[in-house]
Scaffold this motif. Structure first.
Motif, PDB file in Angstrom:
ATOM      1  N   VAL A   1      -7.405   0.895  -3.325  1.00  0.00           N
ATOM      2  CA  VAL A   1      -6.704   0.034  -2.361  1.00  0.00           C
ATOM      3  C   VAL A   1      -6.779   0.604  -0.947  1.00  0.00           C
ATOM      4  O   VAL A   1      -6.988  -0.128   0.015  1.00  0.00           O
ATOM      5  CB  VAL A   1      -5.235  -0.181  -2.788  1.00  0.00           C
ATOM      6  CG1 VAL A   1      -4.418  -0.835  -1.697  1.00  0.00           C
ATOM      7  CG2 VAL A   1      -5.179  -1.002  -4.070  1.00  0.00           C
ATOM      8  N   THR A   2      -6.614   1.921  -0.829  1.00  0.00           N
ATOM      9  CA  THR A   2      -6.563   2.528   0.505  1.00  0.00           C
ATOM     10  C   THR A   2      -7.918   3.031   0.992  1.00  0.00           C
ATOM     11  O   THR A   2      -8.088   3.238   2.192  1.00  0.00           O
ATOM     12  CB  THR A   2      -5.582   3.719   0.518  1.00  0.00           C
ATOM     13  OG1 THR A   2      -6.082   4.749  -0.347  1.00  0.00           O
ATOM     14  CG2 THR A   2      -4.189   3.291   0.122  1.00  0.00           C
TER      15      THR A   2
ATOM     16  N   VAL B   1       4.022   1.500  -0.922  1.00  0.00           N
ATOM     17  CA  VAL B   1       4.791   1.548  -2.174  1.00  0.00           C
ATOM     18  C   VAL B   1       3.923   2.099  -3.298  1.00  0.00           C
ATOM     19  O   VAL B   1       4.369   2.950  -4.080  1.00  0.00           O
ATOM     20  CB  VAL B   1       5.356   0.154  -2.533  1.00  0.00           C
ATOM     21  CG1 VAL B   1       5.955   0.149  -3.922  1.00  0.00           C
ATOM     22  CG2 VAL B   1       6.391  -0.283  -1.505  1.00  0.00           C
ATOM     23  N   LEU B   2       2.694   1.656  -3.380  1.00  0.00           N
ATOM     24  CA  LEU B   2       1.771   2.149  -4.407  1.00  0.00           C
ATOM     25  C   LEU B   2       1.543   3.647  -4.250  1.00  0.00           C
ATOM     26  O   LEU B   2       1.552   4.392  -5.241  1.00  0.00           O
ATOM     27  CB  LEU B   2       0.442   1.381  -4.329  1.00  0.00           C
ATOM     28  CG  LEU B   2      -0.611   1.734  -5.371  1.00  0.00           C
ATOM     29  CD1 LEU B   2      -0.091   1.516  -6.786  1.00  0.00           C
ATOM     30  CD2 LEU B   2      -1.863   0.894  -5.131  1.00  0.00           C
ATOM     31  N   ALA B   3       1.371   4.100  -3.025  1.00  0.00           N
ATOM     32  CA  ALA B   3       1.174   5.530  -2.770  1.00  0.00           C
ATOM     33  C   ALA B   3       2.419   6.330  -3.153  1.00  0.00           C
ATOM     34  O   ALA B   3       2.309   7.427  -3.722  1.00  0.00           O
ATOM     35  CB  ALA B   3       0.806   5.757  -1.311  1.00  0.00           C
TER      36      ALA B   3
ATOM     37  N   MET C   1       0.828  -1.186   0.000  1.00  0.00           N
ATOM     38  CA  MET C   1       0.000   0.000   0.000  1.00  0.00           C
ATOM     39  C   MET C   1       0.882   1.264   0.000  1.00  0.00           C
ATOM     40  O   MET C   1       0.650   2.165  -0.782  1.00  0.00           O
ATOM     41  CB  MET C   1      -0.921  -0.049   1.212  1.00  0.00           C
ATOM     42  CG  MET C   1      -1.866   1.094   1.293  1.00  0.00           C
ATOM     43  SD  MET C   1      -3.227   0.853   2.430  1.00  0.00           S
ATOM     44  CE  MET C   1      -2.425   0.529   3.964  1.00  0.00           C
TER      45      MET C   1
ATOM     46  N   VAL D   1       4.683   5.463  -5.439  1.00  0.00           N
ATOM     47  CA  VAL D   1       4.754   5.454  -6.910  1.00  0.00           C
ATOM     48  C   VAL D   1       3.788   6.503  -7.473  1.00  0.00           C
ATOM     49  O   VAL D   1       4.130   7.241  -8.410  1.00  0.00           O
ATOM     50  CB  VAL D   1       4.444   4.046  -7.471  1.00  0.00           C
ATOM     51  CG1 VAL D   1       4.206   4.087  -8.966  1.00  0.00           C
ATOM     52  CG2 VAL D   1       5.587   3.089  -7.131  1.00  0.00           C
ATOM     53  N   THR D   2       2.612   6.595  -6.892  1.00  0.00           N
ATOM     54  CA  THR D   2       1.632   7.601  -7.318  1.00  0.00           C
ATOM     55  C   THR D   2       2.200   9.000  -7.138  1.00  0.00           C
ATOM     56  O   THR D   2       2.100   9.848  -8.039  1.00  0.00           O
ATOM     57  CB  THR D   2       0.324   7.438  -6.514  1.00  0.00           C
ATOM     58  OG1 THR D   2      -0.179   6.121  -6.723  1.00  0.00           O
ATOM     59  CG2 THR D   2      -0.714   8.457  -6.936  1.00  0.00           C
TER      60      THR D   2
ATOM     61  N   THR E   1      -2.093  13.985  -3.504  1.00  0.00           N
ATOM     62  CA  THR E   1      -1.431  12.693  -3.315  1.00  0.00           C
ATOM     63  C   THR E   1      -0.565  12.712  -2.051  1.00  0.00           C
ATOM     64  O   THR E   1      -0.555  11.758  -1.268  1.00  0.00           O
ATOM     65  CB  THR E   1      -0.570  12.337  -4.547  1.00  0.00           C
ATOM     66  OG1 THR E   1      -1.414  12.265  -5.690  1.00  0.00           O
ATOM     67  CG2 THR E   1       0.128  11.019  -4.374  1.00  0.00           C
TER      68      THR E   1
ATOM     69  N   VAL F   1      -6.099   3.700  -8.553  1.00  0.00           N
ATOM     70  CA  VAL F   1      -5.833   2.385  -7.941  1.00  0.00           C
ATOM     71  C   VAL F   1      -5.482   2.550  -6.467  1.00  0.00           C
ATOM     72  O   VAL F   1      -5.962   1.792  -5.613  1.00  0.00           O
ATOM     73  CB  VAL F   1      -4.720   1.633  -8.713  1.00  0.00           C
ATOM     74  CG1 VAL F   1      -4.273   0.392  -7.959  1.00  0.00           C
ATOM     75  CG2 VAL F   1      -5.209   1.267 -10.115  1.00  0.00           C
ATOM     76  N   THR F   2      -4.664   3.555  -6.157  1.00  0.00           N
ATOM     77  CA  THR F   2      -4.305   3.789  -4.763  1.00  0.00           C
ATOM     78  C   THR F   2      -5.536   4.164  -3.948  1.00  0.00           C
ATOM     79  O   THR F   2      -5.693   3.725  -2.801  1.00  0.00           O
ATOM     80  CB  THR F   2      -3.224   4.881  -4.643  1.00  0.00           C
ATOM     81  OG1 THR F   2      -2.110   4.518  -5.464  1.00  0.00           O
ATOM     82  CG2 THR F   2      -2.750   5.039  -3.214  1.00  0.00           C
TER      83      THR F   2
ATOM     84  N   ALA G   1      -2.663   5.443 -11.382  1.00  0.00           N
ATOM     85  CA  ALA G   1      -2.079   5.061 -10.095  1.00  0.00           C
ATOM     86  C   ALA G   1      -2.840   5.694  -8.942  1.00  0.00           C
ATOM     87  O   ALA G   1      -3.066   5.053  -7.909  1.00  0.00           O
ATOM     88  CB  ALA G   1      -0.604   5.471 -10.037  1.00  0.00           C
TER      89      ALA G   1
END
Length: 142
Positions: free
Chosen positions: A71-72, A3-5, A1, A7-8, A135, A67-68, A64
């Motif tokens: 997911v969150t 890591v995805l944030a 989670m 990357v965003t 973000t 998707v984030t 991204a």
């Protein structure tokens, strides 16, 4: 989670930086030379910028963020996706790309193209800055 944030955040920052560099240095630099040369240079830039790195950042930023957000469950990432999608993606597709095509086809002279293109590019920059902040807020709220 996390890591995805991150990357965003990185994608939004990269896209904002790209747009910012154009409005603050590339276009003023081109505007300082002969319009025929500036138009030729911009046509070359427009062709060369269409590469996988651009598409990863340009299309990846709103995707991204979406998707984030999924997911969150964070509304901040959803907001970033919307702001980026409208202020960057939609403006690019509806305004900047058609102007690039008109410049390439010779139907819009550089002197008419440059101020309008830069104005809309600056709007894209601001939208990306807002989505970057959204973000960042989302990241700190995780």
């Amino acid at each position: 989670m996390l890591v995805l944030a991150l990357v965003t955040l990185l994608l939004h920052g990269a896209l904002m930086g790209l747009f910012y560099a154009f409005s603050m240095s590339v276009m003023p630099g081109l505007n300082a030379i002969d319009p025929a040369h500036a138009g030729a240079a911009m046509r070359s830039i427009n062709r060369k910028i269409l590469n996988p790195w651009l598409f990863i950042v340009f299309m990846g930023s709103p995707l991204a963020a979406l998707v984030t957000g999924i997911v969150t469950g964070s509304v901040w990432f959803y907001a970033a996706a919307v702001v980026n999608g409208v202020g960057s993606f939609l403006v690019t597709v509806a305004i900047n790309v058609p102007m690039n095509n008109a410049l390439d086809a010779g139907t819009m002279p550089y002197q008419k193209y440059a101020p309008r293109w830069t104005r809309w590019n600056t709007i894209r920059t601001v939208a990306c800055a807002v989505s970057l902040v959204l973000t960042g807020i989302g990241l700190t709220a995780l």
